[in-house]
Design a protein around this motif. Structure first.
Motif, PDB file in Angstrom:
ATOM      1  N   GLY A  97      25.974 -11.532   3.458  1.00 16.96           N
ATOM      2  CA  GLY A  97      25.207 -12.111   4.553  1.00 16.96           C
ATOM      3  C   GLY A  97      24.679 -11.092   5.535  1.00 16.96           C
ATOM      4  N   PHE A  98      24.960  -9.799   5.295  1.00 21.41           N
ATOM      5  CA  PHE A  98      24.473  -8.722   6.159  1.00 21.41           C
ATOM      6  C   PHE A  98      23.655  -7.744   5.315  1.00 21.41           C
ATOM      7  CE2 PHE A  98      28.579 -10.028   7.991  1.00 21.41           C
ATOM      8  CZ  PHE A  98      28.175 -10.376   9.272  1.00 21.41           C
ATOM      9  N   GLU A  99      22.524  -7.285   5.847  1.00 22.75           N
ATOM     10  CA  GLU A  99      21.696  -6.322   5.120  1.00 22.75           C
ATOM     11  C   GLU A  99      21.064  -5.339   6.104  1.00 22.75           C
ATOM     12  OE1 GLU A  99      17.664  -6.276   2.432  1.00 22.75           O
ATOM     13  OE2 GLU A  99      18.888  -8.079   2.439  1.00 22.75           O
ATOM     14  N   TRP A 100      21.166  -4.045   5.794  1.00 22.50           N
ATOM     15  CA  TRP A 100      20.612  -2.983   6.628  1.00 22.50           C
ATOM     16  C   TRP A 100      19.243  -2.539   6.122  1.00 22.50           C
ATOM     17  CZ3 TRP A 100      22.637  -1.422  11.113  1.00 22.50           C
ATOM     18  CH2 TRP A 100      23.975  -1.682  11.373  1.00 22.50           C
ATOM     19  N   SER A 101      18.390  -2.105   7.046  1.00 29.70           N
ATOM     20  CA  SER A 101      17.110  -1.497   6.674  1.00 29.70           C
ATOM     21  C   SER A 101      16.689  -0.518   7.765  1.00 29.70           C
ATOM     22  CB  SER A 101      16.031  -2.565   6.463  1.00 29.70           C
ATOM     23  OG  SER A 101      15.799  -3.273   7.654  1.00 29.70           O
ATOM     24  N   VAL A 102      15.831   0.423   7.378  1.00 33.63           N
ATOM     25  CA  VAL A 102      15.223   1.365   8.316  1.00 33.63           C
ATOM     26  C   VAL A 102      13.749   1.013   8.372  1.00 33.63           C
ATOM     27  CG1 VAL A 102      14.652   3.799   8.724  1.00 33.63           C
ATOM     28  CG2 VAL A 102      16.877   3.189   7.774  1.00 33.63           C
ATOM     29  N   ALA A 103      13.191   0.976   9.576  1.00 31.08           N
ATOM     30  CA  ALA A 103      11.774   0.618   9.713  1.00 31.08           C
ATOM     31  C   ALA A 103      11.100   1.539  10.718  1.00 31.08           C
ATOM     32  CB  ALA A 103      11.636  -0.836  10.162  1.00 31.08           C
ATOM     33  N   ARG A 104       9.827   1.764  10.475  1.00 29.97           N
ATOM     34  CA  ARG A 104       8.976   2.480  11.438  1.00 29.97           C
ATOM     35  C   ARG A 104       8.027   1.443  12.009  1.00 29.97           C
ATOM     36  NH1 ARG A 104       8.511   8.148  11.504  1.00 29.97           N
ATOM     37  NH2 ARG A 104       9.951   9.083  10.067  1.00 29.97           N
TER      38      ARG A 104
END
Length: 165
Positions: A86-93
């Motif tokens: 139920g948790f998900e990480w991402s990197v965004a610009r």
């Protein structure tokens, strides 16, 4: 004699529940504790991986988690078991922002997940000492600044955006 023993045990249990708080009653309390600590350890691994990537690449920030996965333990974000679902990480610009942001997407089908992420966000803000900002919204980069009164912004998903890490 046996009746006195039963009475003492009943009084002790009543005192334990009364003075111990709701964590003894709520079945979700252990899940919140495990998940918030797990999210904190994942966050720290991500920060260390991003720092190592930037050192290796002359200060250039990564665009995705996959681009710096070689700097993460065992090449991936550390797991903390079934509570991790139920948790998900991402990197965004984001447009108009130079440094990237970290986004934690939370499936809010269970209230314990949002509560765990909120505990984690409080810890990040406490450790950040004013230089880290956390917002919560329906998408990465959107939403209101996170505070103790923040509630889940949408049914089904909440995204915590961390800036200034």
């Amino acid at each position: 004699m046996m009746h006195i023993l039963y009475a003492v045990i009943a009084i002790a249990l009543t005192c334990l529940v009364t003075f111990g708080g709701v964590s003894y009653i709520s079945a979700e309390a252990p899940v919140r504790a495990v998940a918030s600590r797990g999210l904190t350890s994942q966050y720290e691994a991500l920060i260390l991986g991003i720092s190592a990537y930037r050192n290796e690449n002359n200060g250039v920030a990564p665009r995705t988690i996959e681009s710096f996965s070689g700097f993460l333990p065992n090449g991936d974000i550390p797991s903390f078991g079934t509570a991790e679902q139920g948790f998900e990480w991402s990197v965004a610009r984001l447009d108009g922002e130079v440094p990237p942001v970290l986004c934690l997407t939370v499936d809010t089908a269970q209230s314990a997940r949002f509560d765990s992420a909120a505990l984690f966000a409080r810890e990040v803000l406490r450790r950040g000492g004013g230089r880290i900002a956390v917002s919560v919204g329906a998408a990465c980069g959107e939403g209101q600044p996170f505070d103790d009164a923040s509630a889940s912004p949408a049914v089904g998903v909440a995204v915590f955006t961390i800036r200034g890490f």
